[in-house]
Design a protein around this motif. Sequence first.
Motif, PDB file in Angstrom:
ATOM      1  N   VAL B  49       1.935   8.826 -43.101  1.00 37.11           N
ATOM      2  CA  VAL B  49       2.724   7.660 -43.439  1.00 37.11           C
ATOM      3  C   VAL B  49       3.963   8.455 -44.234  1.00 37.11           C
ATOM      4  O   VAL B  49       3.885   9.463 -44.634  1.00 37.11           O
ATOM      5  CB  VAL B  49       2.125   6.865 -44.743  1.00 37.11           C
ATOM      6  N   GLU B  50       5.163   8.016 -43.807  1.00 31.85           N
ATOM      7  CA  GLU B  50       6.375   8.644 -44.440  1.00 31.85           C
ATOM      8  C   GLU B  50       6.686   8.008 -45.604  1.00 31.85           C
ATOM      9  O   GLU B  50       6.810   6.888 -45.825  1.00 31.85           O
ATOM     10  CB  GLU B  50       7.509   8.280 -43.187  1.00 31.85           C
ATOM     11  N   ARG B  60       2.309   3.113 -51.640  1.00 27.64           N
ATOM     12  CA  ARG B  60       2.156   2.244 -50.354  1.00 27.64           C
ATOM     13  C   ARG B  60       1.005   2.125 -49.700  1.00 27.64           C
ATOM     14  O   ARG B  60       0.681   1.120 -49.328  1.00 27.64           O
ATOM     15  CB  ARG B  60       3.234   2.899 -49.429  1.00 27.64           C
ATOM     16  N   GLU B  63      -0.925  -0.436 -51.717  1.00 24.18           N
ATOM     17  CA  GLU B  63      -0.636  -1.817 -51.311  1.00 24.18           C
ATOM     18  C   GLU B  63      -1.118  -2.271 -49.968  1.00 24.18           C
ATOM     19  O   GLU B  63      -1.356  -3.497 -49.902  1.00 24.18           O
ATOM     20  CB  GLU B  63       1.013  -1.950 -51.128  1.00 24.18           C
ATOM     21  N   MET B  64      -1.274  -1.308 -48.843  1.00 23.88           N
ATOM     22  CA  MET B  64      -1.493  -1.516 -47.365  1.00 23.88           C
ATOM     23  C   MET B  64      -3.228  -1.783 -47.545  1.00 23.88           C
ATOM     24  O   MET B  64      -3.518  -2.727 -47.129  1.00 23.88           O
ATOM     25  CB  MET B  64      -1.603  -0.380 -46.360  1.00 23.88           C
ATOM     26  N   ARG B  67      -3.508  -5.555 -48.781  1.00 26.72           N
ATOM     27  CA  ARG B  67      -2.791  -6.613 -47.878  1.00 26.72           C
ATOM     28  C   ARG B  67      -3.834  -6.637 -46.560  1.00 26.72           C
ATOM     29  O   ARG B  67      -3.630  -7.535 -46.018  1.00 26.72           O
ATOM     30  CB  ARG B  67      -1.575  -6.458 -47.743  1.00 26.72           C
TER      31      ARG B  67
END
Lengths: 82, 82
Positions: B49-50, B60, B63-64, B67
Amino acid sequence: MTKFDAVVNVLLKPGISDPQGQTIERALPALGYEGVQGVRVGKHIELSVEASSEEEAYARIQEMCERLLANPVIESYEVTVS
Amino acid sequence: MTKFDAVVNVLLKPGISDPQGQTIERALPALGYEGVQGVRVGKHIELSVEASSEEEAYARIQEMCERLLANPVIESYEVTVS
């Protein structure tokens, strides 16, 4: 006999198509997560095994991977015994 | 933006029935592997991931997980960023 806890991670070998990973990679930008690459999905297996030593536990789990937990033709695996 | 490699392990929460784990546990004695207990099968996800910092990458991916990657009602997850 001592009880050892172990973790086995099974992943598709490089070059083997991973439709589940591709689907996740395509779905993430639609949810607002850009810049995610190289998603690969495999299996995470936790188990405890009885053995007389950590080495024996490790060897037995390696064998289980070859025979049942993974498909060694298309999958690689990594065993951690604690 | 730097690229961070991450690993996400998703497991069913304790108490949630795990039919895949139970099947493996029943199959192992038939193959000659006695003394294996507590088999739990989950997902092992690798991705890159960037993000501008390791903390941001971690947040992030958390969160992924909430979700898309895990079902937080029945699954727990563990994120490792390197």
